[in-house]
Structure formats: C-alpha cells, structure tokens
Design a protein around this motif. Structure first.
Motif, PDB file in Angstrom:
ATOM      1  N   ASP A 352       9.030  -3.091  11.732  1.00  0.00           N
ATOM      2  CA  ASP A 352       9.456  -1.902  11.002  1.00  0.00           C
ATOM      3  C   ASP A 352       8.595  -1.629   9.771  1.00  0.00           C
ATOM      4  O   ASP A 352       8.740  -0.571   9.138  1.00  0.00           O
ATOM      5  N   TYR A 353       7.701  -2.545   9.416  1.00  0.00           N
ATOM      6  CA  TYR A 353       6.751  -2.262   8.334  1.00  0.00           C
ATOM      7  C   TYR A 353       5.745  -1.198   8.759  1.00  0.00           C
ATOM      8  O   TYR A 353       5.046  -0.637   7.916  1.00  0.00           O
ATOM      9  N   ALA A 354       5.673  -0.917  10.063  1.00  0.00           N
ATOM     10  CA  ALA A 354       4.835   0.196  10.526  1.00  0.00           C
ATOM     11  C   ALA A 354       5.331   1.513   9.958  1.00  0.00           C
ATOM     12  O   ALA A 354       4.537   2.440   9.708  1.00  0.00           O
ATOM     13  N   ILE A 355       6.638   1.613   9.725  1.00  0.00           N
ATOM     14  CA  ILE A 355       7.193   2.822   9.108  1.00  0.00           C
ATOM     15  C   ILE A 355       6.650   2.979   7.693  1.00  0.00           C
ATOM     16  O   ILE A 355       6.349   4.088   7.241  1.00  0.00           O
ATOM     17  N   ILE A 356       6.481   1.857   6.997  1.00  0.00           N
ATOM     18  CA  ILE A 356       5.931   1.890   5.643  1.00  0.00           C
ATOM     19  C   ILE A 356       4.488   2.386   5.670  1.00  0.00           C
ATOM     20  O   ILE A 356       4.066   3.152   4.796  1.00  0.00           O
ATOM     21  N   ILE A 510       8.572   9.231  -2.717  1.00  0.00           N
ATOM     22  CA  ILE A 510       8.626   9.863  -1.396  1.00  0.00           C
ATOM     23  C   ILE A 510       8.266   8.864  -0.301  1.00  0.00           C
ATOM     24  O   ILE A 510       8.795   8.927   0.812  1.00  0.00           O
ATOM     25  N   ALA A 511       7.376   7.927  -0.621  1.00  0.00           N
ATOM     26  CA  ALA A 511       6.971   6.927   0.371  1.00  0.00           C
ATOM     27  C   ALA A 511       8.133   6.053   0.814  1.00  0.00           C
ATOM     28  O   ALA A 511       8.108   5.475   1.900  1.00  0.00           O
ATOM     29  N   ALA A 512       9.166   5.947  -0.029  1.00  0.00           N
ATOM     30  CA  ALA A 512      10.331   5.125   0.317  1.00  0.00           C
ATOM     31  C   ALA A 512      11.398   5.913   1.063  1.00  0.00           C
ATOM     32  O   ALA A 512      12.358   5.329   1.567  1.00  0.00           O
ATOM     33  N   LEU A 513      11.245   7.234   1.148  1.00  0.00           N
ATOM     34  CA  LEU A 513      12.302   8.075   1.711  1.00  0.00           C
ATOM     35  C   LEU A 513      12.576   7.813   3.195  1.00  0.00           C
ATOM     36  O   LEU A 513      13.746   7.691   3.591  1.00  0.00           O
ATOM     37  N   PRO A 535      11.866  -3.803   3.053  1.00  0.00           N
ATOM     38  CA  PRO A 535      10.634  -3.027   2.879  1.00  0.00           C
ATOM     39  C   PRO A 535      10.677  -2.022   1.736  1.00  0.00           C
ATOM     40  O   PRO A 535       9.624  -1.622   1.227  1.00  0.00           O
ATOM     41  N   ILE A 536      11.866  -1.612   1.315  1.00  0.00           N
ATOM     42  CA  ILE A 536      11.940  -0.557   0.297  1.00  0.00           C
ATOM     43  C   ILE A 536      11.755  -1.109  -1.116  1.00  0.00           C
ATOM     44  O   ILE A 536      11.353  -0.377  -2.031  1.00  0.00           O
ATOM     45  N   ALA A 543       6.335   2.320  -7.294  1.00  0.00           N
ATOM     46  CA  ALA A 543       6.509   3.656  -7.866  1.00  0.00           C
ATOM     47  C   ALA A 543       6.869   3.573  -9.341  1.00  0.00           C
ATOM     48  O   ALA A 543       6.340   4.325 -10.170  1.00  0.00           O
ATOM     49  N   ALA A 544       7.754   2.641  -9.696  1.00  0.00           N
ATOM     50  CA  ALA A 544       8.165   2.502 -11.093  1.00  0.00           C
ATOM     51  C   ALA A 544       7.017   2.024 -11.974  1.00  0.00           C
ATOM     52  O   ALA A 544       6.803   2.550 -13.074  1.00  0.00           O
TER      53      ALA A 544
END
Length: 778
Positions: A352-356, A510-513, A535-536, A543-544
């Motif tokens: 699922d890191y492919a989603i990242i 947005i990358a975490a959405l 992953p989030i 981002a922070a």
C-alpha cells in the motif's frame, strides 16, 4: 499628599476575562464529571465512581445507570488541581532545561494576566456551547460536545504549558542533532520496558506480532518465509519482507525481543530526519528540536509500537522512518537518493506504500500546474528553478524581486514549458499505480487465485479489489457520503491535534489525502490506534516540518502585525544586514555562506528539490518577517506540548492516564508486570519437548515459534488444518490458556478434541492451578 500608582497595575479587562474563563472552566469540569460518556474518556468506569465517592457526590441510579450530581465547589477543586498540576509540569520543564525561573515571579503576574487568560478560552468556549445547546437541543452539537473533550484538554494543556514556559525550553542549547539523543534514549527505554513487559507477562499475541518472528525462524531453518497462520507463503498475504533485513541482528540473538528492540529503535530514529527538515526550512534549532520531540510524543506513532489490542510488532512500522529519510533526501535535492529510497520502501515495507508514491506524484504535478498557470504573472518567492515540491513554489506567497533583471530571467525560466518538470510527477503517478496492480496480482497468485484478504475491509464498495476500485472511481457521491461522517472528523482530529494542526497550513498535506480517505472508508479500524495509518504519519510530519510550520508562523505573524498596526516594512527593520546577501544572485549568495556545491555542509543547508540557493534565500527563513521567525519555535513548542497533552487520553504509554489507572484494561501492573499466569506458564514449557508440533491459543503461541511446528488453536480455519478449525493431523500437543480475557475455553469439558476424540487425546495432570490445559496425543 499624593501616592504613587502601583508599579505593575492589574489590568481590569484581562483580569475580568480570566475570572469569567475560570468560572466557565469550572462549569465545564462539572459537566464532564457528571457525564459518564465524557468521564470514561479520561477514567475507567470504576475510577470515575470512586472519584465521586471520594468527593462525597450524590449519585442517583436511573435504570442501573449512575447519575452523579457534582457540586460547583468539588468541580472547582478538581479544575484548580488540574491547573496547578500543569503549573508543576511547566516548572519541571524549565528546571530540566536549566533556565531561570523568573517567569514564575509573582511580581510579573499582573503584566502577564492577559497571557494566562488566553489558554482558558477553550474550556470556556465548551461551556458556552453546552449552554447554547441547552436551548437549541441540536443532535449535532450534542455529539460534538461528547467526543471533543479530550482534545479540548490537550490543547488547553498545550496553551498553558507554552505560556508558562515563556520561551522555548531548548532555545539556549547549541544547535546540533545530537541534542536529540536523550529524548531518543528515553523513548527507546520506555518502549522497551513496555514491549519486554508484555512478552514476559505473556501478553504478546502471536497473530500479527510474534508470527513475524516465526517468519525469520522458519526462513532460516528451511521452512519457508511463512508462519503456520498463513495460507501458504507470507507473500500470499502481503508483499512485505522488510523484516528479513533484521536477520543479521536476529542471528546474534534469535528472539522476538530482538525484533521488538529493532522496531523501537527504528521508530525513534524518525525524529532525526524531522529535525533536519525542520531546521533546514526554518533556520531554527529550537523549532527543529521541538517538532522532533513532538514526533516522539505523537500518540498515533505510539500505536505503531504497541497497538490498542497489544499487537507490538508490525513490519510497516519500519516504513515510517524509511519514508521520513526518503522525504529528507527530496528536501535536500538529492533526487536519485530519493527515488532509490522510495522504491526500496515501497517494495519491501508493504504494497500500500504504492499509494504514497502516486500521491506524492499527484501533489508534485499540482504544484507544477499551480506554479505555471496560476502564478504566471508574478515572481514566486524562493529560488530559481523551483520545482514541484519546493516550498518556494505554490506553498508560499508571491514576493517582490529585489533584482529586476534577474527576476525577468528567472520568471521566464520558471514559466517556460519544460518537460523535465513534469517527468518526475508523472513517472511517480504511473509507477505507483503499476506497482500496486502488479503487487495485488502477485498476492492473488500466491493465494491460488483467492481474493486478497483486505478486500473484506471495503465490502460496501464491492466483493473484489477490482470492483472496489471501480466503485470508488465511478461513484464519487457514494464515496463522499461514506467519507463525510463523524468518524472521519474524529479520525482527522486524532491525527492533527497532537501536531497542533500544522499540516493544515500547507498544500503538501494533499499528498496524505488519498491514504486518509482509504483509512476512513476502512470498515475494520476507525481511528489511528492500530497499524493501518502508518503511511500517513511521515507525510504529515514532512508537511509540517517543511512548510506547515513556517507558513503558520507567517500567517500568525502577519495577523499579529496587523493587529498591532505594524507594516511589513517596519517589521523588517533590523534585517538590513541580511538584505544585501538576499538580493545577490543565488549562486553568489551560496558562496557567501561559506558553502560550496557538493560539500556536506551545503547539502545539509540546501533548499528542497532543484533549488540552487542557500538557506538564506528560503522563503520560510529569510523572507518571512522577524515576528514570524520568532513565532516559529513557539509554534513548534506548542506542537510538542499538544502531543504531550493528547497522550494523556489517546495513548496507552506511561504518559497516559489509563497506564496508571488501577481499574483500566491498560494499567501497567496488569500488562507489563509478570503475574501468576506468566509464572505458571513456565511449568507448561517444561512439559513439552522442543521437537514437538504444538497447537496453542494466541498468547502462549508466542513462546512456541522455535518448536518443530507451532500451530494456531482457535476458531479460525487454517490451510494447515485442512481449512477447518481443528488442529493438523501431526499435532503432538495442545496448549490452552484458560485465564486470559480472550479465552473461550475455561474447563476440560469444553475442549472439542477431548470431547469428540477421547481415544486420540489425553489431558495431562494439571500443574498450573487451572491456568492452562495441556493435551497430549496418545
């Protein structure tokens, strides 16, 4: 005769506000103590009742439900005690940082009274909303008021701590990442105590925890990359083998404890790239330290070490530091290293890191489009050649150029069509999608065509992975309806409050959405207390650190300056020494800092991707007003205290209330201190030879992974047992834990094998005072 006015007169307005806020805070405390649904978010039910008994509260029983009536005086005592406790924590923080305690001088109180009133505004606001809801009777407000108290408490604590400590507690220290060492060691020590305590107390489960240690043991002993929970090789569950890289350490001491320690050290190491990225983008050591400490106190990260159901080892936990180090390489403009680490993380940690990967590509693409088409008419703040992902592009406001000729050249370079600027984003989007499809196909192949097991997490959208994806892509209104719920809002708040909402101040979030949407649509877990949210976490801190914190400081600095009537030009007075350097062309500015291209020092100070300027030209350092620069470490400190305050109710660590609550299910004495059950189990181990095939219930199973075969004894159907709930035919022993709260078998007459096949099994004499039942095949 005239009298001199007092040296520090008490301001009437702030004093009145402080008094009103305090009284409203007492009313809030009274409501929280009387409402069981709220009180149980802080205390176990029995502890709540004991507290009322101690206070002498009158408690009515209505349909067997206790309804206490806390007096205003009792609530005032509790509320004041909490404020005094916070004051004590602030005192300890200052003592630990070896700073002067002058901030607590009573002589300075009148001048600071408005500052002390502000943190009490949130409890006051909650009380006012409750009063309003008494007239409105809104179901929406009722639910909101019920679940928001832990976050009110956390943010109030953070505000008070930030105010009472006055200045950043570590701002006086020499800038160095080595200053993180004591905090890293403290995290490792506490986490190790908890993980080892669970193991020796027989509270570490085999399923989804010790099974990963069994993978290594079986792999090294020629039994395949699997545990006997799996339907075959583990690749039929996930494309996940990062824990195989622990083998060099595991060989030295082959134990589940070795893997627990490695995971803890890995999680702690995530604070290091956060420090680097924050310091690079804020030029503030204090801010970098505080945000790194925030990460170590971040309760959603704690649940990757020990989940709410006590699963204490997950290979995806290694993805958090790996992805943080990966994003740090991107921030340093080391694109090749970034891509290599991103590929390694995606392939080894979990599919699922492919989603990242695709999410990062999507954000970069949006950044390019915003830079080219929306800001076409102006000169973007930051460096020449800024690319997707650089904080000098869409994340920051347009700034006037100090060099017109240079500005025209750079503007044309930015806005000219450039295929290379689109190559990286589009490549990442495609690579993530292609790899995810291949990974899912590989898993199905290893499962002999059976659908991946986590398709069952999204049954509302379809029965197969392809059906689920198709529904989500073609029916956005249905997805939105399922996504827009209180559960989603609560999930977001649990992720963001411990980070003081810093990721909200940047488009990088947005990358975490995409992964956040999937987390909220998951039907199994509805909060970040398991492992799905792993992953989030790196995306939120990236981002922070790189944009959210400096952007928040700029925004609040601007609001403050506007409120005080200070112009931007006035706010920049005193910055003249840095102006000539900032107006130089970027390469000259770089050389003026004493850094050379390619040197380690310049790499550490470099701006994010494809930027060729020194940190002096960073919009998050030099180009923000001095007032905003002063706010940066203050906001980072507030984030650290927010994480600390959130841990009181959201964590199960020693920072939490439940850890110390004697009636809590997560009390330290019940979970981490070996009791009679763990002592009796040693007698079981002495009865069973290591060359035996053993089927056992979940928690004893952890201790049998090094036996010849270790099978699961449960109500789940297993392939090794012929897809039945029984035990494999070659099982020699069955071990049943009767005292654990998950145990369903309490006595011999409840054992199916002994009841249905008495000719095959015999019950060994009980040596454990009924804690365990041991069967041996005849």
């Amino acid at each position: 005769m005239t009298t001199n006015p007092p040296e520090n007169p008490i301001p009437v307005g702030p004093s009145l506000a402080l008094m009103i806020f305090f009284l409203l805070g007492v009313l809030m405390t009274q409501s929280w103590l009387d409402t069981e649904a709220i009180a149980n978010q802080f205390l176990a039910p029995q502890s709540w009742l004991n507290l009322h008994q101690t206070m002498g509260t009158r408690v009515e029983l209505v349909e067997k439900t206790p309804l206490p009536h806390t007096t205003f005086v009792s609530a005032a005592i509790i509320y004041t005690s909490c404020l005094l406790m916070t004051f004590l924590f602030a005192l300890l923080v200052r003592l630990a940082s070896i700073r002067s305690l002058s901030a607590f001088s009573l002589s300075t109180f009148p001048s600071r009274i408005s500052r002390y009133a502000f943190p009490l505004a949130l409890p006051a606001a909650w009380s006012l909303l409750e009063i309003l809801n008494a007239f409105l009777g809104s179901q929406f407000l009722t639910e909101f008021l019920l679940f928001i108290p832990p976050f009110i408490a956390a943010l109030t604590f953070a505000s008070l701590m930030t105010t009472l400590t006055t200045t950043n507690a570590i701002s006086h220290l020499a800038p160095s990442a080595y200053r993180l060492a004591p905090y890293l060691l403290a995290f490792i020590a506490l986490s190790t105590f908890m993980n080892f305590g669970l193991y020796f107390s027989l509270n570490t489960p085999h399923g989804d925890t010790a099974m990963y240690e069994e993978h290594l043991w079986n792999f090294l002993h020629g039994k395949g990359f699997r545990s006997y929970l799996d339907q075959g090789l583990f690749l039929g569950e996930h494309i996940q083998f990062i824990h195989l890289f622990l083998i060099p350490v595991y060989i030295l001491y082959p134990s589940h404890l070795t893997m627990e320690l490695c995971e803890t050290i890995a999680l702690a190491s995530g604070a290091i790239p956060i420090y680097w990225m924050t310091r690079r983008n804020t030029s503030s050591h204090a801010a970098a330290m505080s945000l790194s400490i925030c990460y170590l106190l971040y309760s959603p990260m704690h649940f990757l070490d020990i989940e709410i159901d006590l699963k204490s080892f997950r290979p995806e936990a290694f993805g958090i530091p790996l992805l943080l180090f990966t994003l740090d390489q991107y921030d340093r403009n080391r694109i090749k290293s970034f891509l290599a680490l991103l590929a390694f993380t995606t392939i080894t940690v979990k599919e699922d890191y492919a989603i990242i990967v695709s999410s990062l590509g999507t954000w970069m693409l949006l950044d390019v489009l915003v830079t080219r088409y929306i800001f076409r008419s102006g000169t973007l703040a930051g460096s020449p050649g800024a690319t997707a992902g650089s904080p000098s592009s869409a994340d920051h406001k347009l700034q006037p150029s100090t060099n017109a000729s240079t500005s025209d050249t750079l503007s044309s370079q930015r806005l000219a069509p450039n295929a290379q600027r689109l190559l990286l984003p589009l490549s990442l989007i495609a690579a993530g999608a292609i790899y995810l499809k291949l990974a899912l196909a590989t898993i199905v192949w290893f499962r002999s065509g059976v659908e991946v097991h986590y398709a069952g997490y999204f049954t509302r959208f379809g029965k197969s992975t392809s059906d689920i994806i198709w529904t989500m892509l073609t029916n956005p209104l249905f997805v939105l309806n399922e996504f827009a719920t209180w559960s989603t809002f609560l999930y977001a708040v649990m992720l963001l409050v411990p980070l003081a909402f810093l990721p909200v101040f940047t488009l990088r979030s947005i990358a975490a959405l995409p992964i956040f949407i999937l987390l909220c649509l998951n039907e199994v877990a509805h909060d970040p207390r398991h492992h799905f949210h792993a992953p989030i976490i790196p995306l939120l801190f990236w981002a922070a650190a790189t944009a959210g914190l400096p952007n928040a400081a700029k925004l609040l600095g601007g609001i403050r300056a506007w409120g005080l009537g200070i112009s931007q030009k006035q706010d920049r007075e005193g910055e003249a020494a840095s102006e000539p350097l900032s107006s130089l062309p970027p390469r000259i500015a770089l050389s003026k800092t004493g850094a050379t291209a390619g040197s380690p020092s310049s790499a550490d100070r470099a701006l994010p991707p494809l930027s060729n300027t020194s940190i002096i030209n960073s919009p998050s350092s030099q180009r923000i007003a001095p007032s905003a620069q002063r706010l940066t470490p203050l906001l980072a400190t507030f984030a650290a205290f927010s994480a600390w305050g959130s841990a009181f109710t959201l964590s199960i660590s020693p920072l939490s209330l439940v850890f110390w609550d004697p009636y809590s299910n997560w009390n330290y004495n019940a979970l981490y201190i070996p009791g009679e059950r763990a002592k009796q189990f040693e007698k079981v181990l002495s009865q069973i030879p290591t060359d035996a095939n053993v089927a056992s219930t979940d928690y004893p199973h952890t201790r049998f992974t090094h036996f010849h075969r270790s099978y699961d004894y449960s109500n789940y159907k297993r392939k090794v047992a012929g897809n039945t709930t029984g035990v494999p035919d070659d099982t020699n022993y069955i071990v049943i834990d009767t005292k654990h709260h998950y145990s369903t078998i309490k006595s011999p007459d409840q054992i199916p094998q002994l009841r249905d096949h008495p000719d095959q099994w015999e019950l060994l004499p009980d040596q454990t005072n009924g804690y365990f039942l041991v069967l041996k095949r005849k």
